[in-house]
Design a protein around this motif. Structure first.
Motif, PDB file in Angstrom:
ATOM      1  N   ASP A   5       0.850  -1.178   0.000  1.00 13.16           N
ATOM      2  CA  ASP A   5       0.000   0.000   0.000  1.00 13.16           C
ATOM      3  C   ASP A   5       0.891   1.235   0.000  1.00 13.16           C
ATOM      4  N   TYR A   6       0.396   2.305  -0.607  1.00  9.65           N
ATOM      5  CA  TYR A   6       1.063   3.600  -0.551  1.00  9.65           C
ATOM      6  C   TYR A   6       0.019   4.639  -0.939  1.00  9.65           C
ATOM      7  N   PRO A   7       0.002   5.803  -0.291  1.00 10.50           N
ATOM      8  CA  PRO A   7      -1.042   6.791  -0.611  1.00 10.50           C
ATOM      9  C   PRO A   7      -1.118   7.106  -2.104  1.00 10.50           C
ATOM     10  N   GLY A   8      -2.349   7.081  -2.616  1.00  6.25           N
ATOM     11  CA  GLY A   8      -2.586   7.476  -4.000  1.00  6.25           C
ATOM     12  C   GLY A   8      -3.357   8.772  -4.099  1.00  6.25           C
ATOM     13  N   VAL A   9      -3.708   9.296  -2.925  1.00  8.26           N
ATOM     14  CA  VAL A   9      -4.448  10.553  -2.817  1.00  8.26           C
ATOM     15  C   VAL A   9      -3.867  11.307  -1.629  1.00  8.26           C
ATOM     16  N   CYS A  10      -3.652  12.605  -1.769  1.00  4.98           N
ATOM     17  CA  CYS A  10      -3.046  13.377  -0.683  1.00  4.98           C
ATOM     18  C   CYS A  10      -3.842  14.655  -0.427  1.00  4.98           C
ATOM     19  N   ASN A  11      -3.452  15.375   0.624  1.00  7.91           N
ATOM     20  CA  ASN A  11      -4.049  16.677   0.890  1.00  7.91           C
ATOM     21  C   ASN A  11      -3.119  17.789   0.417  1.00  7.91           C
ATOM     22  N   GLU A  12      -3.613  19.008   0.444  1.00  8.17           N
ATOM     23  CA  GLU A  12      -2.855  20.150  -0.068  1.00  8.17           C
ATOM     24  C   GLU A  12      -1.539  20.350   0.685  1.00  8.17           C
ATOM     25  N   LYS A  13      -1.541  20.090   1.983  1.00  8.56           N
ATOM     26  CA  LYS A  13      -0.345  20.295   2.798  1.00  8.56           C
ATOM     27  C   LYS A  13       0.809  19.409   2.360  1.00  8.56           C
ATOM     28  N   MET A  14       0.490  18.211   1.883  1.00  8.40           N
ATOM     29  CA  MET A  14       1.513  17.239   1.525  1.00  8.40           C
ATOM     30  C   MET A  14       1.782  17.165   0.031  1.00  8.40           C
ATOM     31  N   LEU A  15       1.126  18.012  -0.744  1.00  4.55           N
ATOM     32  CA  LEU A  15       1.231  17.910  -2.190  1.00  4.55           C
ATOM     33  C   LEU A  15       2.654  18.096  -2.688  1.00  4.55           C
ATOM     34  N   HIS A  16       3.398  19.036  -2.138  1.00  2.77           N
ATOM     35  CA  HIS A  16       4.764  19.275  -2.604  1.00  2.77           C
ATOM     36  C   HIS A  16       5.615  18.014  -2.458  1.00  2.77           C
ATOM     37  N   PHE A  17       5.505  17.347  -1.308  1.00  2.00           N
ATOM     38  CA  PHE A  17       6.281  16.117  -1.095  1.00  2.00           C
ATOM     39  C   PHE A  17       5.879  15.040  -2.098  1.00  2.00           C
ATOM     40  N   TYR A  18       4.568  14.825  -2.250  1.00  2.00           N
ATOM     41  CA  TYR A  18       4.135  13.722  -3.103  1.00  2.00           C
ATOM     42  C   TYR A  18       4.388  13.988  -4.588  1.00  2.00           C
ATOM     43  N   LYS A  19       4.355  15.242  -5.005  1.00  2.00           N
ATOM     44  CA  LYS A  19       4.714  15.534  -6.399  1.00  2.00           C
ATOM     45  C   LYS A  19       6.166  15.177  -6.661  1.00  2.00           C
ATOM     46  N   SER A  20       7.004  15.317  -5.645  1.00  2.00           N
ATOM     47  CA  SER A  20       8.416  14.974  -5.781  1.00  2.00           C
ATOM     48  C   SER A  20       8.633  13.466  -5.700  1.00  2.00           C
ATOM     49  N   ASN A  21       7.937  12.814  -4.773  1.00  2.00           N
ATOM     50  CA  ASN A  21       8.140  11.381  -4.567  1.00  2.00           C
ATOM     51  C   ASN A  21       7.361  10.529  -5.563  1.00  2.00           C
ATOM     52  N   CYS A  22       6.314  11.097  -6.139  1.00  2.00           N
ATOM     53  CA  CYS A  22       5.460  10.370  -7.081  1.00  2.00           C
ATOM     54  C   CYS A  22       5.265  11.218  -8.345  1.00  2.00           C
ATOM     55  N   PRO A  23       6.252  11.231  -9.224  1.00  2.00           N
ATOM     56  CA  PRO A  23       6.143  12.061 -10.436  1.00  2.00           C
ATOM     57  C   PRO A  23       5.060  11.557 -11.382  1.00  2.00           C
ATOM     58  N   ASP A  24       4.748  12.345 -12.374  1.00  2.00           N
ATOM     59  CA  ASP A  24       3.705  12.019 -13.342  1.00  2.00           C
ATOM     60  C   ASP A  24       3.990  10.671 -14.011  1.00  2.00           C
ATOM     61  N   PRO A  25       3.094   9.678 -13.841  1.00  2.00           N
ATOM     62  CA  PRO A  25       3.301   8.367 -14.470  1.00  2.00           C
ATOM     63  C   PRO A  25       3.390   8.415 -15.975  1.00  2.00           C
ATOM     64  N   ASN A  26       2.871   9.488 -16.565  1.00  2.00           N
ATOM     65  CA  ASN A  26       2.916   9.580 -18.023  1.00  2.00           C
ATOM     66  C   ASN A  26       4.342   9.821 -18.533  1.00  2.00           C
ATOM     67  N   LEU A  27       5.269  10.179 -17.646  1.00  2.00           N
ATOM     68  CA  LEU A  27       6.677  10.217 -18.022  1.00  2.00           C
ATOM     69  C   LEU A  27       7.119   8.863 -18.546  1.00  2.00           C
ATOM     70  N   LEU A  28       6.537   7.809 -17.951  1.00  2.00           N
ATOM     71  CA  LEU A  28       6.879   6.451 -18.341  1.00  2.00           C
ATOM     72  C   LEU A  28       5.948   5.907 -19.415  1.00  2.00           C
ATOM     73  N   LEU A  29       4.650   6.145 -19.277  1.00  2.00           N
ATOM     74  CA  LEU A  29       3.688   5.591 -20.221  1.00  2.00           C
ATOM     75  C   LEU A  29       3.675   6.310 -21.567  1.00  2.00           C
ATOM     76  N   LYS A  30       3.899   7.651 -21.520  1.00  2.00           N
ATOM     77  CA  LYS A  30       3.975   8.451 -22.753  1.00  2.00           C
ATOM     78  C   LYS A  30       2.703   8.313 -23.603  1.00  2.00           C
ATOM     79  N   ILE A  31       1.557   8.455 -22.944  1.00  2.00           N
ATOM     80  CA  ILE A  31       0.283   8.347 -23.657  1.00  2.00           C
ATOM     81  C   ILE A  31       0.064   9.559 -24.555  1.00  2.00           C
ATOM     82  N   ALA A  32       0.287  10.743 -23.993  1.00  2.00           N
ATOM     83  CA  ALA A  32       0.060  11.957 -24.776  1.00  2.00           C
ATOM     84  C   ALA A  32       0.928  13.075 -24.226  1.00  2.00           C
TER      85      ALA A  32
END
Length: 225
Positions: A198-225
């Motif tokens: 398990d790992y958080p897939g949804v966060c609050n505004e206070k923690m957004l900066h951390f999670y954007k850093s620790n969980c980058p956009d998956p589309n970097l890997l998938l390259k859908i569009a």
């Protein structure tokens, strides 16, 4: 951080769901609070979302609807996992969702091994979940696959090797998948913070900066569009 982002950019695109479906059949889907269309549609149950998503796919002649990274949503309010009296409400989605209203196979994004797996059974949670560990140019990171079928966890062992493109699961259905319309939650995670299955897939505004850093956009890997 810069190096791993460069690595993700350089990796050839990987399909993680129903690889027979071409990316030209992927349609963007906006489930954010800023989508005014949602204000006039009843969206309370998994069935409501299935109908809404299928109508969206039919309208744009698509097979898979995708989106949701750093998207603020209302759909989590029904669950105490995200909204309760003891913690700040979590409503910002930090993975990528791939919605499809039909049976679908789930595939490893890259070579790696099983880090952990677990059935997260609370309403609104992931349901059956698999997390893979990868290492590219001596940098370790993880991919999370949520909302799977119960059968997807049978026979799995921590440390089992998987290959890019290998089928690792099948898509789950409500209520087993957390009681959502059928979709894959796909997420990139650098530091698992000692969590397993398990790992958080949804966060609050206070923690957004951390999670954007620790969980980058998956589309970097998938390259859908």
């Amino acid at each position: 951080m810069t190096k791993i982002l460069e690595i993700l950019h350089s990796i050839q695109c990987a399909k993680v769901i129903a690889p027979e479906i071409d990316y030209t059949k992927y349609i963007p889907l906006d489930l954010s609070v800023s989508n005014t269309e949602l204000q006039y549609i009843k969206l309370e149950t998994a069935s409501d979302y299935e109908i809404f998503i299928q109508n969206h796919l039919d309208k744009y002649k698509g097979k898979i609807a995708f989106g949701g990274y750093i998207e603020t949503r209302n759909l989590y309010k029904r669950s105490t996992v995200f909204k309760n009296n003891t913690s700040d409400e979590r409503n910002i989605h930090i993975g990528l969702d791939l919605w499809i209203n039909e049976p679908a196979t789930i595939h490893a994004a890259l070579d790696g091994k099983i880090h952990s797996f677990q059935n997260n059974t609370a309403l609104g949670d992931y349901g059956p979940t698999i997390i893979l560990e990868h290492e590219v140019e001596e940098i370790k990171f993880h991919t999370l696959y949520g909302h799977l079928s119960e059968a997807s966890l049978i026979g799995k062992k921590v440390g089992n090797v998987v290959r890019k493109g290998e089928q690792i699961a099948t898509l789950g259905l409500p209520p087993i998948n957390g009681d959502y319309a059928p979709h894959l939650h796909f997420q990139l995670i650098f530091d698992m913070e000692k969590k397993k299955g398990d790992y958080p897939g949804v966060c609050n505004e206070k923690m957004l900066h951390f999670y954007k850093s620790n969980c980058p956009d998956p589309n970097l890997l998938l390259k859908i569009a």
